[in-house]
Design a protein around this motif. Structure first.
Motif, PDB file in Angstrom:
ATOM      1  N   ALA A 249       0.829  -1.207   0.000  1.00 18.35           N
ATOM      2  CA  ALA A 249       0.000   0.000   0.000  1.00 18.35           C
ATOM      3  C   ALA A 249       0.862   1.256   0.000  1.00 18.35           C
ATOM      4  N   CYS A 250       2.186   1.060  -0.107  1.00 19.96           N
ATOM      5  CA  CYS A 250       3.088   2.212  -0.028  1.00 19.96           C
ATOM      6  C   CYS A 250       2.951   3.081  -1.277  1.00 19.96           C
ATOM      7  N   VAL A 251       2.896   4.377  -1.056  1.00 18.63           N
ATOM      8  CA  VAL A 251       2.756   5.309  -2.178  1.00 18.63           C
ATOM      9  C   VAL A 251       3.896   6.315  -2.252  1.00 18.63           C
ATOM     10  N   ALA A 252       4.731   6.363  -1.227  1.00 17.68           N
ATOM     11  CA  ALA A 252       5.862   7.301  -1.242  1.00 17.68           C
ATOM     12  C   ALA A 252       6.742   7.046  -0.028  1.00 17.68           C
ATOM     13  N   LEU A 253       7.943   7.605  -0.066  1.00 13.67           N
ATOM     14  CA  LEU A 253       8.757   7.709   1.136  1.00 13.67           C
ATOM     15  C   LEU A 253       8.822   9.184   1.494  1.00 13.67           C
ATOM     16  N   VAL A 254       9.070   9.444   2.772  1.00 12.44           N
ATOM     17  CA  VAL A 254       9.097  10.853   3.186  1.00 12.44           C
ATOM     18  C   VAL A 254      10.173  11.056   4.241  1.00 12.44           C
ATOM     19  N   ALA A 255      10.845  12.201   4.133  1.00 13.13           N
ATOM     20  CA  ALA A 255      11.835  12.592   5.143  1.00 13.13           C
ATOM     21  C   ALA A 255      11.699  14.093   5.374  1.00 13.13           C
ATOM     22  N   HIS A 256      12.331  14.533   6.406  1.00 12.56           N
ATOM     23  CA  HIS A 256      12.235  15.965   6.710  1.00 12.56           C
ATOM     24  C   HIS A 256      13.035  16.763   5.681  1.00 12.56           C
ATOM     25  N   PRO A 257      12.503  17.901   5.244  1.00 10.75           N
ATOM     26  CA  PRO A 257      13.176  18.678   4.192  1.00 10.75           C
ATOM     27  C   PRO A 257      14.595  19.094   4.562  1.00 10.75           C
ATOM     28  N   VAL A 279       7.906   4.425  -6.328  1.00 10.26           N
ATOM     29  CA  VAL A 279       7.240   5.451  -5.503  1.00 10.26           C
ATOM     30  C   VAL A 279       8.175   6.652  -5.345  1.00 10.26           C
ATOM     31  N   PRO A 280       7.612   7.842  -5.252  1.00 11.54           N
ATOM     32  CA  PRO A 280       8.442   9.043  -5.120  1.00 11.54           C
ATOM     33  C   PRO A 280       8.970   9.210  -3.704  1.00 11.54           C
ATOM     34  N   VAL A 281      10.060   9.948  -3.574  1.00 11.98           N
ATOM     35  CA  VAL A 281      10.580  10.312  -2.250  1.00 11.98           C
ATOM     36  C   VAL A 281      10.267  11.786  -2.037  1.00 11.98           C
ATOM     37  N   LYS A 282       9.562  12.077  -0.968  1.00 12.56           N
ATOM     38  CA  LYS A 282       9.067  13.434  -0.736  1.00 12.56           C
ATOM     39  C   LYS A 282       9.674  14.019   0.537  1.00 12.56           C
ATOM     40  N   ALA A 283       9.569  15.329   0.640  1.00 16.81           N
ATOM     41  CA  ALA A 283       9.996  16.016   1.859  1.00 16.81           C
ATOM     42  C   ALA A 283       8.774  16.604   2.545  1.00 16.81           C
ATOM     43  N   HIS A 284       8.718  16.444   3.862  1.00 20.10           N
ATOM     44  CA  HIS A 284       7.578  16.998   4.593  1.00 20.10           C
ATOM     45  C   HIS A 284       8.013  17.284   6.015  1.00 20.10           C
ATOM     46  N   ARG A 285       7.509  18.382   6.574  1.00 19.31           N
ATOM     47  CA  ARG A 285       7.948  18.842   7.903  1.00 19.31           C
ATOM     48  C   ARG A 285       7.567  17.860   9.015  1.00 19.31           C
ATOM     49  N   LEU A 286       6.553  17.019   8.786  1.00 18.05           N
ATOM     50  CA  LEU A 286       6.136  16.117   9.862  1.00 18.05           C
ATOM     51  C   LEU A 286       7.054  14.913  10.027  1.00 18.05           C
ATOM     52  N   GLY A 292      13.439   6.309  13.894  1.00 16.57           N
ATOM     53  CA  GLY A 292      13.842   5.264  12.971  1.00 16.57           C
ATOM     54  C   GLY A 292      15.042   5.737  12.159  1.00 16.57           C
ATOM     55  N   SER A 293      14.974   5.511  10.869  1.00 17.37           N
ATOM     56  CA  SER A 293      16.086   5.927  10.018  1.00 17.37           C
ATOM     57  C   SER A 293      15.870   7.355   9.511  1.00 17.37           C
ATOM     58  N   GLY A 294      14.797   7.969   9.944  1.00 18.94           N
ATOM     59  CA  GLY A 294      14.537   9.345   9.547  1.00 18.94           C
ATOM     60  C   GLY A 294      13.750   9.443   8.257  1.00 18.94           C
ATOM     61  N   ILE A 295      13.581   8.303   7.616  1.00 17.37           N
ATOM     62  CA  ILE A 295      12.783   8.306   6.379  1.00 17.37           C
ATOM     63  C   ILE A 295      11.710   7.230   6.545  1.00 17.37           C
ATOM     64  N   ALA A 296      10.486   7.572   6.186  1.00 19.12           N
ATOM     65  CA  ALA A 296       9.365   6.675   6.453  1.00 19.12           C
ATOM     66  C   ALA A 296       8.625   6.349   5.177  1.00 19.12           C
ATOM     67  N   TRP A 310      -0.638  12.000   2.651  1.00 21.04           N
ATOM     68  CA  TRP A 310      -1.327  11.633   1.414  1.00 21.04           C
ATOM     69  C   TRP A 310      -2.089  12.834   0.838  1.00 21.04           C
ATOM     70  N   ARG A 311      -2.757  13.543   1.766  1.00 15.49           N
ATOM     71  CA  ARG A 311      -3.562  14.674   1.322  1.00 15.49           C
ATOM     72  C   ARG A 311      -2.656  15.841   0.904  1.00 15.49           C
ATOM     73  N   GLU A 312      -1.685  16.152   1.742  1.00 23.39           N
ATOM     74  CA  GLU A 312      -0.895  17.348   1.474  1.00 23.39           C
ATOM     75  C   GLU A 312       0.107  17.153   0.347  1.00 23.39           C
ATOM     76  N   LEU A 313       0.565  15.954   0.169  1.00 22.50           N
ATOM     77  CA  LEU A 313       1.534  15.701  -0.894  1.00 22.50           C
ATOM     78  C   LEU A 313       0.862  15.181  -2.167  1.00 22.50           C
ATOM     79  N   GLN A 314      -0.464  15.022  -2.094  1.00 26.61           N
ATOM     80  CA  GLN A 314      -1.261  14.603  -3.259  1.00 26.61           C
ATOM     81  C   GLN A 314      -0.690  13.329  -3.874  1.00 26.61           C
TER      82      GLN A 314
END
Length: 867
Positions: A249-257, A279-286, A292-296, A310-314
């Motif tokens: 169900a993974c749609v992206a990875l995310v780490a802090h900008p 899947v794309p790798v995105k940056a998000h403040r949350l 963990g490894s800092g990337i989720a 999901w909502r904010e990164l569309q």
RNA sequence: GGGCGUGUAGCUCAGUUGGUCAGAGCCCCCGCCUUACAAGCGGGUGGUCGGAGGUUCGAGUCCUCUCGCGCCCACCA
């Protein structure tokens, strides 16, 4: 205060036996608690009584908090208000469904047709529940709740709640359904309620959506799995997750900008392990660098944060968990490769638990699991009534705006919290706290059976699909309706479910969507506008502090929208009952005592006494010892009353007129009593019933221990004015005390009152301090204090000499600065202490000293009073 | 992580604006058939008011810090 008839009816042997039954019936017949609906609003005190959930048994905690409210109701009634004190039963919703399932051994299957001749199994088999239609199920719900409500009412009556039993409601009854549906329709028409298809917190056991307010965290074991995703060049990117089964169900990875480790990844893509999805790798403040490894990985959906991302990164949507909590059969879009589809096939149909085990096994085999899972304990969100973790699934639901998405509305609702008074005041912080933490609107639809249906139909297009954008609404005059059996305007029953026809909304409302309207339901909004105008907004909302976020808040929201006002002027929050170990009492721990047993064992007044000793908003220990004390107090009231009335009844001539109170000691007693009344009244005005009881009780015991003993002899002097003074004082004190005790100990107060007064004490007026001060004239509280002091010293001397209190005293010498205060009552002291000689010497000593000389031959004792 | 509450005799708790505030009840001990009450009555023994500083002539009572407990809330990979 005049009582010429002197027709006292004092029993030879006062007893508490049977007084509950006796007075419950008498009150019922006299209608002393009836609401006067002719009264104007300013003469009304209206209470938005909490409707207890009838599907469980009454808990001692209910007795506790309802007693608090009852003391307030009785006080207000005696102060001249006509009290609107209804009783409701909360019988709609999941608790009732569960109880019906267990009680009758049935379960609801909406696909089964109605069987008018259905009878539940004689012996319910909990393991083989009989499937029945929704209508049959609802019928059983009604049948059982009626029975439960009778039991509840019986206990409330025995407890002595001064409810007007002509004003009752049930949250599933016709009026409540009509009210809930009407309020909803208006919310909808004003744009306050809306339908939306969105990710929703979902309980897989009950298969229903749940609201934020119904969540609770529970600590559960879990494990961090370090899993490798792959860059285009094949190098791994490790993430850590507690839910590896959601990798498909993974749609992206995310780490802090700002996370330097992943700067080169932002904007690029990686491929998921096993399922091989790009899947794309995105940056998000949350995203938190130190977690963990800092990337989720972001999945649709693992938790609420996923929804935010999901909502904010569309991002894309790849749901894999179905309504039943199992992995759905078909892989989501994106899982297209042969390997991915094969991996997914291993999971299809599996529970979350099983899917996790299989994914871990596959990851281990593919080499994408880095090291072994690290066990942790972490908080997991649960539906408060559920026993499996919540999932998040996308469903179509009804929502009611509550400020969760709109700062202006949020601020307005917080302001509303300042428009009524909180008892105790600090409870408002929880209200503010809750609103500030809202993360979405109120989800009010539930995929359940026993509840208020949404009064909505949908046209079906030519393909038979519902047109949610064009709902068909009923006329308000036809409410309540059930869209599953009633037909919308302009259609016929034959068109139900047919292309071009219609279908009813299948959902029912959240139970809070109905109970948030209790002021409207009980007050007769729209049904009885005349009544509603006299009781709304209500004067008081009593409730427990754990449902501020639900019941209290929701009621404010509904009233804000519908009436543009707060629903009440005050809210009184009661505390918990704790068991002796200081833990909240709960059924599961088996430490719950049945209220009815306690009422039988100690008497209702005694149990109420214990309850009234729990201060507003304060958790209180369950303590049978307090009930014993309460019982003792009740018996003492009967005996003291018997004594006072028998003494006063021996006087057949004197007028019992306040003007006959001439003795300084008597006036002193009335002056002290005036203070007590003033104090108790002020305490009640701020809902501090506990303080009112304490003051009353302390005075009463002092009266019994000292004053009654002091005037015993004098009160029998029928020819002397001093005797009449004592008798009148006794009766004034008695009348006042009966009324002061009435809110707390309604049975014994009524019993004692009935021996010498006409009418119910609960219809009598609350004592006035000013009247007592008038009768007290120049009464000095110091006289009673000093006199009691001397009496105590004499008793001490006898006690230490191991003598009977009847023993004669040769001589008593009182010295000190305030001897005059005792000197004025020398006759009473002499009589009560059996002291032949009393001497008073004025000195500068601020402490009163009492030297007692016992006759020769007895053990002597002579020492100063402790002062 | 944020917020609220709470910590006074063995137990349950009062102590409202700082000055008889060190209390009540239960428990325990010692007595008492005293004509309202022996399921009663009288008397008595228990505490450096969680800890440390500070303000003040004076602090359970105000301020700061700290420890314990309880509850509410939180976006907890």
């Amino acid at each position: 205060m005049t009582n010429r008839s002197r027709s006292f009816r004092v029993p030879d042997k006062p007893s508490l036996d049977g007084i509950e039954a006796k007075w419950v019936d008498a009150w019922d017949e006299s209608g002393v608690y009836h609401f006067d609906r002719q009264a104007s609003r300013e003469d009304v005190f209206s209470i938005d009584t909490p409707p207890p959930t009838v599907s469980g048994s009454l808990h001692i905690g209910h007795v506790f908090s309802y007693t608090h409210t009852d003391t307030i109701a009785r006080f207000q009634r005696m102060r001249g208000k006509t009290v609107f004190y209804p009783m409701g039963w909360d019988d709609n919703g999941l608790p009732t469904e569960r109880r019906v399932q267990n009680y009758y051994g049935v379960r609801c299957d909406p696909t089964i047709p109605y069987d008018p001749d259905f009878t539940p199994p004689a012996k319910p088999d909990p393991k083989k529940q009989v499937a029945i239609s929704r209508r049959n199920f609802v019928e059983l719900c009604h049948r059982l709740t009626v029975e439960d409500e009778k039991v509840f009412e019986g206990i409330w009556r025995k407890l002595g709640l001064s409810v007007d039993w002509r004003h009752t409601y049930a949250t599933i009854d016709e009026s409540s359904r009509a009210t809930a549906q009407r309020a909803f329709l208006r919310n909808f028409q004003r744009g306050e309620a809306y339908m939306s298809e969105a990710p929703t917190l979902w309980d897989v056991t009950y298969r229903t959506a749940v609201a934020q307010a119904e969540l609770e965290d529970r600590e559960r074991p879990g494990a961090y799995h370090r899993v490798a995703f792959h860059r285009p060049d094949g190098t791994p990117v490790h993430i850590e997750t507690t839910r590896p089964e959601l990798i498909p169900a993974c749609v992206a990875l995310v780490a802090h900008p700002d996370d330097e480790r992943y700067q080169d990844l932002f904007g690029s893509t990686v491929r998921t392990p096993l399922f091989d999805v790009e899947v794309p790798v995105k940056a998000h403040r949350l995203a938190e660098p130190d977690k963990g490894s800092g990337i989720a990985m972001i999945c649709t959906f693992g938790d609420i944060t996923d929804v935010t991302w999901w909502r904010e990164l569309q991002l894309a949507t790849r749901p894999i968990i179905g309504w039943d909590g199992r992995v759905v059969a078909e892989p989501p879009a994106g899982v297209d490769s042969a390997a991915g589809r094969e991996a997914y096939a291993h999971l299809a149909g599996a529970t979350v638990h099983t899917a996790r085990e299989r994914v871990v096994a596959m990851l281990r085999e593919s080499g994408d699991l880095d090291g072994e899972p690290r066990p942790i304990t972490h908080p997991v969100k649960f539906y408060e009534r559920g026993d499996k973790p919540l999932e998040i699934v996308t469903t179509r639901q009804w929502y009611l705006r509550n400020g969760g998405r709109e700062p202006e509305l949020r601020d307005r609702l917080i302001e509303r919290g300042r428009e009524f008074t909180w008892y105790p005041p600090h409870m408002r912080a929880r209200y503010d706290n809750w609103i500030e933490g809202l993360n979405g609107d109120w989800l009010i639809s539930r995929q359940r059976f026993f509840g208020v249906p949404f009064p909505v139909w949908y046209p079906l297009d030519s393909n038979g699909n519902p047109r949610y954008d064009a709902p068909v609404l009923p006329d308000e005059a036809t409410l309540p309706i059930d869209p599953s059996s009633d037909v919308p305007p302009g259609y016929t029953e034959e068109q139900r479910g047919q292309p071009g026809g219609f279908t009813g909304d299948p959902d029912v409302m959240d139970t809070w969507a109905t109970s948030s309207l209790t002021p409207q339901i009980a007050g007769g909004w729209q049904r009885d506008p005349d009544l509603f105008d006299r009781v709304f907004p209500m004067d008081l909302r009593p409730q427990a502090h754990d449902i501020i976020r639900t019941w209290l808040f929701a009621t404010v929201v509904r009233s804000h929208f519908e009436h543009d006002t707060v629903p009440w002027r005050r809210a009184a929050l009661s505390g918990w009952i704790l068991d002796p170990d200081r833990k909240k009492m709960s059924k599961s721990k088996g430490n719950v005592v049945t209220p009815i047993d306690l009422l039988e064992k100690y008497g209702s007044d005694a149990v109420r006494y214990w309850a009234a000793n729990g201060r507003p908003g304060t958790d209180t220990a369950f303590d049978e010892g307090q009930m014993k004390i309460g019982r003792r107090l009740a018996i003492k009231i009967l005996n003291a009353t018997k004594f006072a009335l028998s003494v006063a009844g021996s006087d057949t001539e004197a007028e019992l007129d306040p003007a006959t109170v001439t003795e300084p000691l008597d006036r002193s007693v009335l002056a002290v009593l005036a203070d007590v009344v003033e104090d108790a009244t002020a305490a009640f005005d701020t809902f501090d019933y506990t303080r009112a009881l304490e003051r009353t009780e302390r005075f009463f015991w002092n009266l019994c221990d000292d004053y009654l003993e002091l005037v015993k002899v004098r009160a029998y002097e029928t020819d002397a004015p001093a005797g009449a003074s004592a008798r009148t004082t006794l009766l004034i004190a008695l009348s006042t005390l009966h009324r002061l005790f009435a809110p707390f100990l309604p049975f014994v107060a009524e019993e004692a009152w009935s021996w010498w007064q006409e009418g119910s004490v609960h219809a009598a007026s609350w004592p006035e301090a000013s009247q007592l001060r008038t009768a007290a004239v120049d009464g000095d509280p110091g006289v009673l204090a000093a006199t009691s002091e001397v009496l105590r010293a004499i008793r001490r001397a006898k006690s230490e000499a191991k003598l009977s209190m009847r023993a004669e005293v040769e001589r008593v010498v009182v010295t000190g600065k305030s001897v005059d205060a005792a000197r004025v009552a020398r006759g009473d002291i002499s009589a009560a202490g059996r002291a032949a000689t009393l001497e008073f010497e004025l000195t500068d000593d601020p402490e009163l000293r009492v030297d007692v000389t016992l006759p020769p031959g007895s053990e002597q004792s002579s020492q100063p009073s402790a002062g």
